[in-house]
Write a protein that holds these residues in place. Structure first.
Motif, PDB file in Angstrom:
ATOM      1  N   ARG A 140     -22.757  24.310 -36.933  1.00  0.00           N
ATOM      2  CA  ARG A 140     -21.505  24.228 -37.682  1.00  0.00           C
ATOM      3  C   ARG A 140     -20.311  24.587 -36.790  1.00  0.00           C
ATOM      4  O   ARG A 140     -19.285  23.905 -36.795  1.00  0.00           O
ATOM      5  N   GLN A 141     -20.454  25.670 -36.033  1.00  0.00           N
ATOM      6  CA  GLN A 141     -19.361  26.109 -35.163  1.00  0.00           C
ATOM      7  C   GLN A 141     -19.058  25.067 -34.088  1.00  0.00           C
ATOM      8  O   GLN A 141     -17.894  24.772 -33.803  1.00  0.00           O
ATOM      9  N   ASP A 142     -20.110  24.528 -33.489  1.00  0.00           N
ATOM     10  CA  ASP A 142     -19.932  23.533 -32.428  1.00  0.00           C
ATOM     11  C   ASP A 142     -19.242  22.280 -32.952  1.00  0.00           C
ATOM     12  O   ASP A 142     -18.389  21.694 -32.278  1.00  0.00           O
ATOM     13  N   THR A 143     -19.615  21.870 -34.146  1.00  0.00           N
ATOM     14  CA  THR A 143     -19.007  20.678 -34.743  1.00  0.00           C
ATOM     15  C   THR A 143     -17.516  20.909 -34.997  1.00  0.00           C
ATOM     16  O   THR A 143     -16.678  20.061 -34.651  1.00  0.00           O
ATOM     17  N   ALA A 144     -17.190  22.052 -35.565  1.00  0.00           N
ATOM     18  CA  ALA A 144     -15.786  22.376 -35.846  1.00  0.00           C
ATOM     19  C   ALA A 144     -14.998  22.492 -34.540  1.00  0.00           C
ATOM     20  O   ALA A 144     -13.868  21.983 -34.430  1.00  0.00           O
ATOM     21  N   ARG A 145     -15.577  23.142 -33.544  1.00  0.00           N
ATOM     22  CA  ARG A 145     -14.899  23.322 -32.259  1.00  0.00           C
ATOM     23  C   ARG A 145     -14.687  21.967 -31.580  1.00  0.00           C
ATOM     24  O   ARG A 145     -13.651  21.721 -30.975  1.00  0.00           O
ATOM     25  N   ASN A 146     -15.671  21.083 -31.690  1.00  0.00           N
ATOM     26  CA  ASN A 146     -15.562  19.756 -31.088  1.00  0.00           C
ATOM     27  C   ASN A 146     -14.415  18.970 -31.705  1.00  0.00           C
ATOM     28  O   ASN A 146     -13.651  18.309 -30.996  1.00  0.00           O
TER      29      ASN A 146
END
Length: 91
Positions: free
Chosen positions: A12-18
């Motif tokens: 979830r964090q990686d997707t939002a950061r991307n």
């Protein structure tokens, strides 16, 4: 496939950061393109304003880890050289 709660959270964090980083990277590219456009038009005030904006965006991107410090520095230097060339030709 993430099997643990920590892995699911990281996805979830990686997707939002991307998504955020992609938008910021795009804004940096747009600022540089605006500078290029101002250069082709030759309007000195537009060149200065777009140069300041592009430099600010590049520095911000470097601080936030979107660009490496060296890449931001290199791009800023190249833009500054182009501004100096235009101002030198105008004198």
């Amino acid at each position: 496939m993430a099997h643990t709660a920590q892995q699911r959270k990281r996805v979830r964090q990686d997707t939002a950061r991307n998504i955020t980083n992609t938008a910021k990277r795009s804004a940096i590219r747009t600022a540089v393109k605006a500078f290029e456009e101002a250069l082709t038009k030759g309007d000195k005030t537009a060149i200065q304003a777009s140069f300041r904006n592009a430099m600010s965006m590049l520095a911000s991107g470097a601080r936030k880890g979107i660009l490496t410090k060296g890449a931001a520095s290199r791009k800023t230097s190249r833009l500054a050289a182009r501004v100096a060339k235009v101002e030198g030709a105008a004198k």
